[in-house]
Design an enzyme around this catalytic site. Structure first.
Site, PDB file in Angstrom:
ATOM      1  N   ASP A  52      -7.321 -12.469  36.058  1.00  0.00           N
ATOM      2  CA  ASP A  52      -5.814 -12.488  34.612  1.00  0.00           C
ATOM      3  C   ASP A  52      -4.973 -11.540  35.254  1.00  0.00           C
ATOM      4  OD1 ASP A  52      -5.056 -12.698  32.406  1.00  0.00           O
ATOM      5  OD2 ASP A  52      -6.259 -11.137  31.474  1.00  0.00           O
ATOM      6  N   ARG A 108       1.503 -11.791  39.106  1.00  0.00           N
ATOM      7  CA  ARG A 108       2.016 -10.832  40.429  1.00  0.00           C
ATOM      8  C   ARG A 108       1.678 -11.491  41.134  1.00  0.00           C
ATOM      9  NH1 ARG A 108      -1.993  -5.626  39.364  1.00  0.00           N
ATOM     10  NH2 ARG A 108      -1.113  -6.325  36.981  1.00  0.00           N
ATOM     11  N   ASP A 153       3.267 -16.574  28.072  1.00  0.00           N
ATOM     12  CA  ASP A 153       3.352 -15.849  29.325  1.00  0.00           C
ATOM     13  C   ASP A 153       4.549 -16.601  30.316  1.00  0.00           C
ATOM     14  OD1 ASP A 153       2.680 -13.900  31.021  1.00  0.00           O
ATOM     15  OD2 ASP A 153       0.514 -15.190  30.987  1.00  0.00           O
ATOM     16  N   ASP A 163      -1.997 -19.209  29.688  1.00  0.00           N
ATOM     17  CA  ASP A 163      -2.609 -17.539  30.658  1.00  0.00           C
ATOM     18  C   ASP A 163      -3.701 -17.336  29.485  1.00  0.00           C
ATOM     19  OD1 ASP A 163      -3.846 -15.077  31.982  1.00  0.00           O
ATOM     20  OD2 ASP A 163      -2.516 -14.010  31.535  1.00  0.00           O
ATOM     21  N   LYS A 177       8.478 -15.240  35.608  1.00  0.00           N
ATOM     22  CA  LYS A 177       7.359 -15.076  35.631  1.00  0.00           C
ATOM     23  C   LYS A 177       6.914 -16.758  34.635  1.00  0.00           C
ATOM     24  CE  LYS A 177       2.812 -14.187  33.546  1.00  0.00           C
ATOM     25  NZ  LYS A 177       1.019 -12.686  33.546  1.00  0.00           N
ATOM     26  N   LYS A 216      -9.625 -14.244  28.934  1.00  0.00           N
ATOM     27  CA  LYS A 216      -9.449 -13.127  28.032  1.00  0.00           C
ATOM     28  C   LYS A 216     -10.418 -13.889  26.938  1.00  0.00           C
ATOM     29  CE  LYS A 216      -4.468 -13.247  28.975  1.00  0.00           C
ATOM     30  NZ  LYS A 216      -4.324 -11.919  29.655  1.00  0.00           N
TER      31      LYS A 216
HETATM   32  N1  BES Z   1      -0.517 -11.879  30.740  1.00  0.00           N
HETATM   33  C1  BES Z   1      -0.574 -10.644  30.731  1.00  0.00           C
HETATM   34  C2  BES Z   1      -0.360 -10.001  30.382  1.00  0.00           C
HETATM   35  C3  BES Z   1      -0.191  -9.183  28.771  1.00  0.00           C
HETATM   36  C4  BES Z   1      -0.589  -9.047  28.528  1.00  0.00           C
HETATM   37  C5  BES Z   1       1.303 -10.157  28.203  1.00  0.00           C
HETATM   38  C6  BES Z   1      -0.649  -9.035  26.451  1.00  0.00           C
HETATM   39  C7  BES Z   1       1.504  -9.778  26.631  1.00  0.00           C
HETATM   40  C8  BES Z   1       0.035  -8.780  26.161  1.00  0.00           C
HETATM   41  C9  BES Z   1      -1.168 -10.643  32.255  1.00  0.00           C
HETATM   42  O1  BES Z   1      -0.995 -11.421  32.975  1.00  0.00           O
HETATM   43  C10 BES Z   1      -2.054  -9.886  32.440  1.00  0.00           C
HETATM   44  O2  BES Z   1      -3.595 -10.615  31.949  1.00  0.00           O
HETATM   45  N2  BES Z   1      -2.051  -8.655  33.177  1.00  0.00           N
HETATM   46  C11 BES Z   1      -3.827  -7.897  32.091  1.00  0.00           C
HETATM   47  C12 BES Z   1      -3.844  -7.036  34.015  1.00  0.00           C
HETATM   48  C13 BES Z   1      -4.880  -6.676  34.109  1.00  0.00           C
HETATM   49  C14 BES Z   1      -5.981  -7.343  33.370  1.00  0.00           C
HETATM   50  C15 BES Z   1      -4.866  -5.320  35.297  1.00  0.00           C
HETATM   51  C16 BES Z   1      -4.016  -7.049  31.558  1.00  0.00           C
HETATM   52  O3  BES Z   1      -2.648  -6.925  31.643  1.00  0.00           O
HETATM   53  O4  BES Z   1      -4.710  -6.398  30.728  1.00  0.00           O
HETATM   54 ZN    ZN Z   2      -0.182 -13.593  32.263  1.00  0.00          ZN
HETATM   55 ZN    ZN Z   3      -3.513 -12.593  32.695  1.00  0.00          ZN
END
Ligand code: BES
Ligand code: ZN
Ligand code: ZN
Length: 488
Positions: free
Chosen positions: A332, A336, A273, A255, A250, A262
């Site tokens: 967010d 995926r 990210d 992000d 990825k 966020k």
């Molecule tokens: N890049 C983030 C995941 C992440 C969060 C990595 C904190 C490292 C530290 C990912 O793209 C994301 O934001 N995921 C969300 C998914 C949710 C919206 C289902 C998450 O984990 O909050």
């Molecule tokens: Zn992300």
């Molecule tokens: Zn994200």
């Protein structure tokens, strides 16, 4: 990037302003012989405490100024090799504070394994990302005094190790670069340059090519940003091969969360990210440079998840490369969407194994903390082999279940699937279950959620602040095992 030099020497010739590191295991087992320090006045004994280090001597030895630091490697929870890597990195920091000119590690009575650990502490511990500092600190060289413990074969092994560790530091350089500099096209070009220099054949798909290739997931995520997305595909094809490994990573250069923005404090760290992409690409470079007999295809979708009038609205429906459509319930959960296209492409390569790495979910960090990655796999033995490779390399992976009944939580009504589950629980697992929809049946697949160590800012072991390149060493060791036909 700045890394100090690390040299080997059979004997120690003292120099002014050396910081000398003397390691013990327990109070008695010395990793150095007393003959390496002829001029020291006092009899040196190990620090009292297990794991403890202390300054044994600071002052004039003959007419030379010296600092001597003793360290005991029998720290709790750590193997001596890991403790030694950390000790060398610690000495480099102390040397900077005390204005020492050089760190000398006396190891002429150590095993080759410990010499290797000290070498790693020197190469990774001296990494600094200082290109944006007006005043850069001086690089402090390290000398490992190894006597006769390192023969010609040992030196060759350390040369190979240096190749690998340099690739780890390349991944760290990419991770540390700020997101206003590291736009998708910039990361793609850095990959191209590093890949070609390592013997990979590199292809970069731009926005138009991505559209022709039906990569609606990547395009959907990238459409909110003027800096358009890319996909980098690189190949290593040696003459004799033991199989074909496809690596996917990825590459979100920043992000923000998109419309599902966020909060400001959670955005900090989101330049990391793209760690999955950096780590798999660096691993592929190392595998090619080391000429391992295994075919590699590395695929890295790259985009910035941004907010603007062009960004995809929540509840958009994207059509991915496999034809499967996704309703974007949360912008967010972008990684995926990009991996969906990339995994579909990976399936088309007809590889024997597919491994992806991604900073995918905060839930993985909630489950396991920042020091280790979560892994999921369709083949227990193969997954085990990656976990073991990580153990060997001081990188921790822990398996979580790929629980397919959670697929029900991803059901959508007007698209084939939604991108986030209807339940807020088990987010790392539901993300893995989502990805599996794009994995070819029959091809063993491992998914590594490196959100913890991929984004961790604070030091980890002998790795200082910022990007750690976590996973490069484990992936290369994993590929080495596959290429050697070791049972998986
Ligand atoms: N890049 C983030 C995941 C992440 C969060 C990595 C904190 C490292 C530290 C990912 O793209 C994301 O934001 N995921 C969300 C998914 C949710 C919206 C289902 C998450 O984990 O909050
Ligand atoms: Zn992300
Ligand atoms: Zn994200």
């Amino acid at each position: 990037m700045s890394v100090s030099r690390c040299g080997l020497s059979a004997a120690y010739r003292m120099r002014n302003d050396d910081l000398v590191l003397l390691p013990w295991i327990g109070p008695r087992r010395r990793l150095f012989s007393s003959s390496v320090l002829p001029k020291l006045p006092a009899r040196l004994t190990a620090p009292q405490k297990a794991g403890g280090d202390r300054c044994l001597f600071a002052g004039l030895a003959g007419d030379l100024r010296l600092h001597v630091q003793g360290v005991r490697l029998d720290a709790e929870h750590l193997l001596p090799a890991a403790a030694l890597s950390r000790a060398v990195a610690g000495s480099l920091e102390l040397a900077a504070k005390q204005s020492a000119e050089r760190v000398v590690v006396c190891l002429d009575a150590a095993t080759p394994k410990l010499v290797k650990a000290a070498f790693e502490g020197a190469v990774l511990g001296s990494y600094r990302f200082d290109r944006y500092l007006r005043k850069r600190k001086k690089r402090i060289p390290v000398l490992l005094v190894v006597g006769k413990t390192v023969d010609a074969a040992g030196r060759a092994a350390l040369r190979d190790r240096k190749v690998l560790l340099t690739c780890v530091n390349f991944a760290r350089d990419m991770q540390n670069e700020p997101p206003n500099v590291l736009k998708p096209s910039v990361l793609a070009e850095r990959f191209r340059k590093a890949g070609e220099a390592s013997g990979l054949r590199v292809e970069v798909w731009d926005e138009r090519r991505l559209a022709r290739e039906r990569c609606g997931g990547i395009l959907g995520v990238g459409m909110g940003c003027r800096a358009r997305p890319r996909m980098v595909i690189a190949r290593y094809r040696p003459r004799t091969v033991a199989g074909h490994l496809c690596l996917v990573g990825k590459g979100v250069t920043f992000d923000s969360g998109g419309y599902g923005l966020k909060p400001a404090t959670s955005q900090v760290g989101m330049k990391y990210d793209m760690s999955g992409a950096a780590v798999v690409f660096a691993a592929a470079c190392a595998i090619a440079k080391l000429k391992l007999p295994i075919q590699i295809t590395v695929i890295t979708p790259i985009a910035e998840n941004s907010v603007s009038g062009e960004a995809m609205p929540t509840t958009s429906i994207l059509k991915t490369r496999s034809g499967r459509t996704v309703e974007v319930e949360h912008t967010d959960a972008e990684g995926r969407l990009m991996l969906a296209d990339a995994l579909a492409l990976a399936g088309e390569q007809k590889a024997d194994w597919i491994v992806d790495a991604a900073t995918l979910t905060g839930a993985a960090v909630v489950a396991l903390g920042e020091d280790m990655a979560a892994v999921f796999g369709t083949d227990r033995a193969l997954t085990r082999s990656l976990v073991d490779a990580g153990m060997d390399e001081d990188e921790m992976f822990w398996e979580l279940p790929l629980h397919m009944p959670y697929r029900d939580l991803l059901k959508a009504t007007i698209a084939d699937t939604r991108n986030v589950a209807t339940s807020k629980w088990g987010g790392a697992i539901t993300a893995a279950v989502f990805l599996r929809q794009w994995v070819e049946d029959g091809t063993p697949w491992i998914h590594c959620d490196i959100a913890g160590p991929g984004v961790k800012e604070e030091p980890l072991g002998h790795l200082g602040k910022g990007g750690k390149g976590f996973g490069v060493k484990a992936l290369v060791e994993f590929a080495r095992k596959l290429s050697a036909g070791e049972k998986v």
